[in-house]
Scaffold this active site. Structure first.
Site, mmCIF file in Angstrom:
data_model
loop_
_atom_site.group_PDB
_atom_site.id
_atom_site.type_symbol
_atom_site.label_atom_id
_atom_site.label_comp_id
_atom_site.label_asym_id
_atom_site.label_seq_id
_atom_site.Cartn_x
_atom_site.Cartn_y
_atom_site.Cartn_z
ATOM 1 N N SER A 1 30.340 -10.633 78.088
ATOM 2 C CA SER A 1 31.018 -10.909 76.814
ATOM 3 C C SER A 1 31.026 -9.664 75.923
ATOM 4 C CB SER A 1 30.249 -12.051 76.118
ATOM 5 O OG SER A 1 30.667 -12.241 74.802
ATOM 6 N N SER B 1 22.299 -0.991 66.340
ATOM 7 C CA SER B 1 23.190 -1.564 65.322
ATOM 8 C C SER B 1 23.069 -0.754 64.036
ATOM 9 C CB SER B 1 22.758 -3.012 65.048
ATOM 10 O OG SER B 1 23.464 -3.568 63.972
ATOM 11 N N TYR C 1 16.466 -9.602 63.588
ATOM 12 C CA TYR C 1 17.469 -8.776 64.271
ATOM 13 C C TYR C 1 17.278 -7.307 63.920
ATOM 14 C CZ TYR C 1 22.124 -7.194 65.770
ATOM 15 O OH TYR C 1 23.169 -6.544 66.380
ATOM 16 N N LYS D 1 16.293 -3.991 66.174
ATOM 17 C CA LYS D 1 17.215 -2.862 66.340
ATOM 18 C C LYS D 1 16.612 -1.551 65.815
ATOM 19 C CE LYS D 1 20.593 -5.119 68.349
ATOM 20 N NZ LYS D 1 20.970 -4.823 69.733
ATOM 21 N N THR E 1 33.001 -10.139 68.118
ATOM 22 C CA THR E 1 32.496 -10.718 69.372
ATOM 23 C C THR E 1 31.840 -12.069 69.048
ATOM 24 O OG1 THR E 1 30.262 -9.822 69.135
ATOM 25 C CG2 THR E 1 31.894 -8.369 70.152
HETATM 26 N N1 LIG Z 1 29.270 -7.572 67.389
HETATM 27 C C1 LIG Z 1 28.704 -6.847 66.439
HETATM 28 O O1 LIG Z 1 29.143 -6.809 65.274
HETATM 29 C C2 LIG Z 1 27.517 -5.977 66.773
HETATM 30 C C3 LIG Z 1 27.103 -5.045 65.814
HETATM 31 C C4 LIG Z 1 26.008 -4.243 66.101
HETATM 32 C C5 LIG Z 1 25.363 -4.354 67.311
HETATM 33 N N2 LIG Z 1 25.788 -5.267 68.230
HETATM 34 C C6 LIG Z 1 25.047 -5.364 69.480
HETATM 35 O O2 LIG Z 1 25.920 -5.234 70.570
HETATM 36 C C7 LIG Z 1 25.333 -5.844 71.722
HETATM 37 C C8 LIG Z 1 26.394 -6.717 72.394
HETATM 38 O O3 LIG Z 1 26.678 -7.837 71.564
HETATM 39 P P1 LIG Z 1 28.153 -8.388 71.354
HETATM 40 O O4 LIG Z 1 28.524 -8.088 69.967
HETATM 41 O O5 LIG Z 1 29.017 -7.939 72.450
HETATM 42 O O6 LIG Z 1 27.856 -9.969 71.397
HETATM 43 P P2 LIG Z 1 28.174 -11.083 72.496
HETATM 44 O O7 LIG Z 1 29.628 -11.181 72.716
HETATM 45 O O8 LIG Z 1 27.443 -12.289 72.025
HETATM 46 O O9 LIG Z 1 27.478 -10.526 73.812
HETATM 47 C C9 LIG Z 1 26.086 -10.575 73.994
HETATM 48 C C10 LIG Z 1 25.780 -10.371 75.464
HETATM 49 O O10 LIG Z 1 24.369 -10.460 75.644
HETATM 50 C C11 LIG Z 1 24.107 -11.350 76.736
HETATM 51 N N3 LIG Z 1 22.819 -12.003 76.545
HETATM 52 C C12 LIG Z 1 22.406 -12.744 75.484
HETATM 53 N N4 LIG Z 1 21.197 -13.265 75.724
HETATM 54 C C13 LIG Z 1 20.836 -12.837 76.971
HETATM 55 C C14 LIG Z 1 19.699 -13.055 77.789
HETATM 56 N N5 LIG Z 1 18.678 -13.832 77.415
HETATM 57 N N6 LIG Z 1 19.659 -12.457 79.007
HETATM 58 C C15 LIG Z 1 20.692 -11.716 79.423
HETATM 59 N N7 LIG Z 1 21.789 -11.473 78.710
HETATM 60 C C16 LIG Z 1 21.866 -12.036 77.492
HETATM 61 C C17 LIG Z 1 25.260 -12.336 76.687
HETATM 62 O O11 LIG Z 1 25.499 -12.909 77.975
HETATM 63 P P3 LIG Z 1 25.034 -14.362 78.486
HETATM 64 O O12 LIG Z 1 25.189 -15.323 77.354
HETATM 65 O O13 LIG Z 1 25.959 -14.602 79.631
HETATM 66 O O14 LIG Z 1 23.628 -14.180 78.926
HETATM 67 C C18 LIG Z 1 26.420 -11.418 76.355
HETATM 68 O O15 LIG Z 1 26.923 -10.815 77.509
HETATM 69 C C19 LIG Z 1 24.130 -6.638 71.201
HETATM 70 O O16 LIG Z 1 22.952 -5.910 71.449
HETATM 71 C C20 LIG Z 1 24.378 -6.699 69.711
HETATM 72 O O17 LIG Z 1 23.190 -6.824 68.983
HETATM 73 C C21 LIG Z 1 26.850 -6.079 67.987
#
Ligand SMILES: NC(=O)c1ccc[n+]([C@@H]2O[C@H](COP(=O)([O-])OP(=O)(O)OC[C@H]3O[C@@H](n4cnc5c(N)ncnc54)[C@H](OP(=O)(O)O)[C@@H]3O)[C@@H](O)[C@H]2O)c1
Length: 264
Positions: A15, A141, A154, A158, A189
């Site tokens: 995702s 982040s 969170y 981070k 996301t």
């Molecule tokens: N979106 C934002 O605004 C933002 C901003 C700053 C940083 N980030 C960081 O970017 C990274 C990716 O997040 P995203 O925004 O792409 O969100 P997302 O769409 O919710 O993706 C999160 C991913 O983490 C996996 N995941 C969650 N729990 C897990 C577990 N217990 N074991 C294995 N995999 C797990 C999920 O897959 P499954 O559910 O299939 O396990 C999914 O593939 C994260 O570290 C997030 O903190 C995001």
């Protein structure tokens, strides 16, 4: 650095940002190992990777037990015998005040975001050290640089990621291993939808900031660029949010006043 012909392990590949990174690398004839929990979603990503001309391996991992994840991953990597790049994009958020938040939620978030990263690094490091090269990418982040309300679990995880990556870089930079810390701002996301509430259940709703954020494809493009330029750390954000880490360094008391009144 060209990212072609590499074996790349991406966690969080089912995702959002991890998925888009897999699709980005897929256009450059790489072998991509896709990890997360949702096998069906991983298979869909694998199909898209193959159509784009790369090899895909679906490798389910659950980082809610990082010790177990490391054991399983070490066995898997031993069979492959090689990994050139590892990207820990698996992650989870939370939203609740310190007073409301249970210790269990702090632990869950820390396990996946921080100990999960360490388990990935400890799995791939022996291969990279032996080869004398490799890249390790951690998705931290803007919240890993600036604290704000309702995000102590969170943000703490981070900040820990940023600190860990600085230490790792200091240890391995002279051994040919590149360490990149990515600090995204708001990216559209599922992160807010899956964020844990004070009791540890997914909130189920997104936020206006996330919905108005950059696309995961744009974010992946900027991470790809930072990798090619061999950057140590990159803030991937737009608007005021992108200045927050710098403002926090230069004018910390001003930034603290700004974040005190806001739900970020
Ligand atoms: N979106 C934002 O605004 C933002 C901003 C700053 C940083 N980030 C960081 O970017 C990274 C990716 O997040 P995203 O925004 O792409 O969100 P997302 O769409 O919710 O993706 C999160 C991913 O983490 C996996 N995941 C969650 N729990 C897990 C577990 N217990 N074991 C294995 N995999 C797990 C999920 O897959 P499954 O559910 O299939 O396990 C999914 O593939 C994260 O570290 C997030 O903190 C995001």
């Amino acid at each position: 650095m060209e990212v072609t012909g590499k074996t790349i392990w991406i966690t969080g590949a089912s995702s959002g940002i991890g998925r888009e990174l897999a699709l980005k690398f897929a256009t450059h004839q790489n072998q991509i190992i896709l990890s997360a929990r949702n096998v069906e979603a991983l298979r869909e990503v694998a199909d898209a990777v193959k159509i784009a001309g790369s090899e895909a391996i679906v490798f389910p991992v659950d980082f809610s037990d990082a010790d177990r994840a490391q054991e399983t991953a070490s066995d898997h990597m031993a069979k492959l015998g090689r990994v050139d790049m590892a990207i820990h994009a698996a992650g989870i958020s939370q939203k609740a005040t310190v007073q409301e938040n249970s210790l269990r939620v702090y632990r869950s978030v820390m396990e996946i975001n921080y100990f999960g990263l360490i388990s990935v690094v400890k799995t791939v490091l022996p291969y990279m050290l032996e080869a004398g090269n490799g890249s390790i990418v951690a998705i931290s982040s803007v919240a890993g640089k600036v604290g704000s309300r309702n995000r102590s679990g969170y943000s703490g995880s981070k900040f820990a990621v940023c600190g860990f990556m600085d230490c790792l870089r200091a240890e391995v930079a002279n051994q040919g291993i590149h360490c990149l810390t990515v600090c995204p701002g708001y990216v559209k996301t599922n992160i807010a939808r899956n964020a844990l509430d004070s009791a540890g259940s997914p909130r189920g709703t997104s936020t206006p900031q996330i919905e108005g954020g950059m696309s995961p494809a744009q974010c992946a493009e900027r991470i790809y660029h930072a990798l090619r330029k061999q950057k140590d750390e990159v803030v991937v954000s737009s608007g005021v949010n992108s200045w927050a880490p710098l403002l926090n360094r230069l004018f910390p008391s001003l930034l603290r006043k700004v974040v005190a009144g806001r739900d970020m």
